[in-house]
Design an enzyme around this catalytic site. Structure first.
Site, PDB file in Angstrom:
ATOM      1  N   GLU A   1      55.251 -28.541 -17.706  1.00 42.92           N
ATOM      2  CA  GLU A   1      54.321 -29.367 -18.485  1.00 42.92           C
ATOM      3  C   GLU A   1      54.253 -30.743 -17.847  1.00 42.92           C
ATOM      4  OE1 GLU A   1      55.053 -29.447 -22.700  1.00 42.92           O
ATOM      5  OE2 GLU A   1      54.248 -31.471 -22.922  1.00 42.92           O
TER       6      GLU A   1
ATOM      7  N   GLU B   1      50.433 -39.802 -23.358  1.00 38.75           N
ATOM      8  CA  GLU B   1      50.691 -39.638 -24.786  1.00 38.75           C
ATOM      9  C   GLU B   1      50.847 -41.021 -25.399  1.00 38.75           C
ATOM     10  OE1 GLU B   1      53.173 -35.918 -25.937  1.00 38.75           O
ATOM     11  OE2 GLU B   1      54.167 -36.819 -24.217  1.00 38.75           O
TER      12      GLU B   1
END
Length: 423
Positions: free
Chosen positions: A166, A171
């Site tokens: 990932e 974010e």
């Protein structure tokens, strides 16, 4: 390091994994590449979100996930495929909207869902290994908001998370309005053990105040994160403490706006709804570069024995079309790009070893680009065109130079029918 969650994948997302076109892999040591000037990046995929207000995201590019599982993080939203939660605004943007839920029939892991939102991925339509990936985004504001722009490995459905890898490009959690995080997760360094860093805007500015460009530059040896063109961290295999670097295969893109969860916490009385994550564009490209770092791109005819050209038979774009020698005519079926990604392309598809075989005499063909080693080639200073997967050279059948002679791979011998020039 952002110690934030156990996982971000969902069973619905993993079920969507299929082979996708336009995948790019860097092949071969730079010492084997012919010298060339710096090459610009080449756009491989994009969505500019042009279209009328209220239109759904382009289904040929995006799949909308649905469900209220919490995605392993105790998130509070139900992801829908409704234009109430993901739609174009008519001004060249995609808007993901988180709303308070009014449908008593929507069930989440904790009961009736409190919120709805959207999550989109390209697992069915686009994957790519290596290159530059960026999006221009204006994030929402408020406690409990969790927007993200990130990537998962295309083998998620077979090896599972975190073994698939990932890459979190961006974010943001609402209680940190000035800060974004970039993180990698893999076997032995996932969830709260993810490896990454954060970037904080100067002068007290918040990311929700304006658009910002979030990007990664990914090579076989490193991943570098940037905000508005300012690089703020680079990660390499040496950062993993002996754990496996799993960033060696194609990944797909994800955009989502979560509400609540273990890391951001729940919304509070000061969190206004609806909240929006506005995306101006998403783009992927090959990385530019120079001969010094292996980044060369050349386009033109590929000429071999007898001055004959490498040609796509019948100028067909069908998968499996044979590759042959042909008199040089300058048609598109004879225009090849040797990219800084290790591919050799014509007519929008890749030069491929049939069946990924390593056997002498295996034919080569035109095939949808898929990132496998059967499509990785290195053009050496000795003019060999070597397939990385087989470690064998592009050759003519029977050493012939006749018009229509099929091409194949064969053990490299230095013979005349294995020598190729580009341009």
């Amino acid at each position: 390091m952002a110690a934030h969650r156990a996982r971000r994948w969902s069973l619905g997302g993993s079920a969507l994994l299929v082979a996708a076109a336009f995948t790019f892999i860097t092949a071969g040591p730079s010492a084997d590449r012919a010298d060339a000037a710096p090459a610009p990046a080449a756009l491989t995929w994009s969505d500019e979100f042009d279209g009328p207000a209220g239109r759904a995201p382009d289904p040929s590019k995006w799949t909308l996930e649905t469900g209220g599982s919490g995605n392993g993080n105790h998130e509070l939203q139900y992801y829908t495929d409704s234009t109430d939660n993901a739609a174009l605004d008519g001004n060249g943007n995609l808007v993901i909207t988180a709303r308070k839920n009014t449908d008593p029939h929507l069930k989440c892991w904790y009961g009736t869902c409190q919120y709805t939102s959207a999550r989109l991925n390209t697992a069915r339509t686009f994957t790519q290994a290596y290159g530059h990936f960026e999006a221009r985004i204006k994030v929402p504001r408020g406690q409990g908001m969790w927007p993200a722009f990130w990537m998962l490995g295309n083998d998620l459905g077979t090896v599972g998370w975190p073994h698939s890898g990932e890459i979190d490009i961006m974010e943001n959690v609402g209680h940190e309005p000035r800060t974004v995080h970039g993180t990698v997760h893999g076997p032995g360094y996932s969830g709260g053990g993810g490896i990454g860093a954060s970037y904080t805007l100067p002068n007290g500015a918040a990311f929700a105040d304006d658009f910002h460009v979030f990007a990664v530059d990914w090579t076989p040896e490193s991943i570098t994160w940037s905000v508005d063109g300012i690089a703020y961290q680079t990660r390499t295999p040496a950062d993993l403490g002996g754990n496996r670097w799993v960033y060696d295969h194609p990944f797909f893109l994800i955009l989502n706006l979560a509400v609540g969860g273990d890391w951001p916490g729940s919304p509070n009385a000061g969190t206004a709804f609806p909240q929006t994550m506005t995306i101006d564009y998403v783009r992927a490209s090959t990385s530019g570069g120079s001969a010094e770092n292996g980044g060369t791109t050349r386009t033109g005819a590929v000429k071999g024995i007898g001055g004959m050209c490498v040609d796509v038979a019948g100028a067909s774009t069908a998968d499996g079309t044979p590759i042959q020698l042909h008199d040089c005519t300058g048609v598109d079926a004879q225009k090849w790009t040797l990219g800084n990604d290790g591919t050799v392309r014509a007519l929008g598809k890749c030069l491929d070893v049939r069946g990924a075989s390593t056997a002498d005499g295996t034919p080569v063909q035109l095939y949808t680009c898929n990132g496998t080693k059967a499509q990785q080639w290195a053009h050496t200073s000795g003019r060999d065109l070597t397939n990385i997967g087989a470690d064998k050279c592009l050759s003519t059948r029977g050493s012939s130079s006749a018009d229509g002679t099929p091409l194949q791979i064969r053990t490299c011998t230095g013979a005349a029918d294995q020598k190729w020039t580009v341009g």
